[in-house]
Each structure stands twice: as C-alpha cells, then as structure tokens.
Design an enzyme around this catalytic site. Structure first.
Site, short mmCIF file in Angstrom:
data_model
loop_
_atom_site.label_atom_id
_atom_site.label_comp_id
_atom_site.label_asym_id
_atom_site.label_seq_id
_atom_site.Cartn_x
_atom_site.Cartn_y
_atom_site.Cartn_z
N GLU A 139 -0.61 -8.52 5.44
CA GLU A 139 -0.14 -8.61 6.83
C GLU A 139 -1.26 -8.54 7.85
O GLU A 139 -1.03 -8.82 9.02
CB GLU A 139 0.92 -7.52 7.10
CG GLU A 139 0.42 -6.08 7.21
CD GLU A 139 0.17 -5.40 5.86
OE1 GLU A 139 0.23 -6.07 4.81
OE2 GLU A 139 -0.11 -4.19 5.88
N HIS A 172 -3.12 -5.40 1.78
CA HIS A 172 -2.42 -5.65 3.06
C HIS A 172 -2.48 -7.11 3.50
O HIS A 172 -3.26 -7.45 4.39
CB HIS A 172 -3.10 -4.82 4.17
CG HIS A 172 -2.93 -3.35 4.03
ND1 HIS A 172 -1.86 -2.68 4.54
CD2 HIS A 172 -3.72 -2.44 3.44
CE1 HIS A 172 -1.98 -1.40 4.28
NE2 HIS A 172 -3.11 -1.22 3.61
N CYS A 187 0.84 -1.21 0.00
CA CYS A 187 0.00 0.00 0.00
C CYS A 187 0.87 1.26 0.00
O CYS A 187 1.47 1.57 -1.03
CB CYS A 187 -0.98 -0.06 1.16
SG CYS A 187 -2.43 0.95 0.87
N1 GLN Z 1 -3.52 6.32 1.02
C1 GLN Z 1 -2.27 6.00 1.65
C2 GLN Z 1 -1.11 6.75 1.02
O1 GLN Z 1 -1.28 7.52 0.14
C3 GLN Z 1 -1.99 4.52 1.62
C4 GLN Z 1 -2.97 3.78 2.50
C5 GLN Z 1 -2.42 2.52 3.12
O2 GLN Z 1 -1.20 2.29 3.19
N2 GLN Z 1 -3.32 1.72 3.64
O3 GLN Z 1 -0.01 6.57 1.40
#
Ligand code: GLN
Length: 213
Positions: free
Chosen positions: A193, A191, A96
């Site tokens: 994890e 994710h 992410c």
């Molecule tokens: N929207 C977040 C970002 O721009 C990422 C979200 C996440 O890691 N769950 O970094």
C-alpha cells in the site's frame, strides 16, 4: 524509509457497483489502503465499530502495531464479531501487523497478545531484529505475474510455519515465507500500500468479488 508513491489506476480492475471493502481503522496505515482501494474503483468503508462489519463484503487489516490493534479491537468489541466473520468466510487481507492479526499462532507476541486467527500459520513478530528493522527487496510472485513485486518491510514479521491449510505465495532468498493465502484470506509481511504496487489489492478484490457471487 520509502515515501508514499501514488500509483496510477490499472485499467483492468472492475469492482461491481455496490460491493464495499472495509478497512480496519483502529490504528496504523489504514488511509494508504483506503487510497489504493479507491484508486482500484472500490467503495471503501472505514471500520471502527462492530455494526460496521455488517456493511462490508471484505476487510483489509493494515500495518501498524499488532499488540495495540489487538487491544483496541477487544476494547471496541470488534474482536469476537471479527473472528466470527472470518470463520464465516469474510475475505480479509492483512499487511504486516494485519498479517499478525490473521495468524492462528503469534511467536514473540506481547504478554497476553491475541490474534483473530484464520490463517493456519505461525508468525514471528519483528523477525528481522533491530539491526535490520526496515529494508526493501524485489520478490518473484508467480501468482501476480512476471514483474517482480518491490516489497518494503518495516519491523516486519515472517511466517515461520505454513500449516497444511495455507499456501506460501512469496519467499525471501533465504527461503523465509513472507506472503500467504488460504481460501478468502491473504496476508503479506510487507506493505504494497505504500509503494504504488496494486496487484495484491487487485488479487484480494478478485477474492472478494468471487465470494460475493
Ligand atoms: N512490528 C509490528 C507488530 O508487531 C508490525 C509492523 C508493521 O505493521 N509495519 O505489529
């Protein structure tokens, strides 16, 4: 919101003694990654300072907020050594926000936001908008075996462009790419994890073990 579910340790994971996996611990869900990696038998080192990079054989960059992670990485003098380590071939897995940090190009970044780069991709932040900020779905990922991956997306990015050097590993039903690899680098929009899904971490550890040989 999915609650952290703790998976059981898969029997077939072998991380040779002495190999250390770093988890970038500036911000975000680094504890969840450390837990999964330890369950898989890895020695984990939380990384907050440049000198800690010398002690690791690979790095996980967690989910969180990429613009904050970027600022902290630059403030703590980690950004340049991290870029150099990635260029030198350090295996890195980003989830992410971690995927955003690994992207060569960020779309819809905050003003002045920088990535570390390494993955030949363009990633769009918050690609699902505020209406569908979070959702879950099952993904077919042949590289990880037959069983679909249950994927949790939280204000997630998508990989809008997969460059020639990168390979898509998973796509949504509408064709948008949400997991990529390129040499020693691995990235997912979602994710693993937090769902007890260990296969991405295992896949990453295989890269790490191969790179350390
Ligand atoms: N929207 C977040 C970002 O721009 C990422 C979200 C996440 O890691 N769950 O970094």
């Amino acid at each position: 919101m999915t609650i952290l579910s703790v998976g059981t340790r898969p029997a077939d994971t072998a991380v040779p003694h002495g190999l250390r996996v770093g988890v970038l611990a500036l911000q975000g869900d680094f504890r969840e990654h450390a837990h999964v990696l330890r369950e898989l038998g890895a020695s984990v080192e939380l990384v907050r300072r440049p000198e800690e990079l010398d002690r690791i054989d690979g790095l996980v960059i967690p989910g969180g907020e990429s613009s904050v992670m970027d600022k902290l990485a630059r403030t703590f003098g980690l950004a340049e050594p991290l870029r150099a380590a990635i260029t030198a071939g350090l295996p890195v897995y980003g989830t992410c926000a971690g995927l955003i940090m690994l992207a060569d190009t960020i779309l819809d970044g905050m003003n002045g936001q920088q990535s570390l780069g390494g993955l030949d991709i363009a990633v769009r932040r918050n690609a699902f908008g505020s209406q569908t900020a979070s959702f879950e779905t099952d993904l077919e990922i042949p590289a990880l075996g037959e069983k679909p991956v249950h994927a949790v997306f939280i204000r997630a990015p998508v990989v809008e462009t997969v460059g020639a050097k990168a390979t898509a590993l998973a796509t949504l039903d509408d064709g948008r790419c949400v997991a990529v690899e390129q040499g020693n680098l691995l990235g997912t929009s979602f994710h693993p994890e937090i769902t007890g899904e260990y296969r991405f971490h295992q896949y990453f550890l295989q890269k790490l073990v191969a790179a350390a040989r």
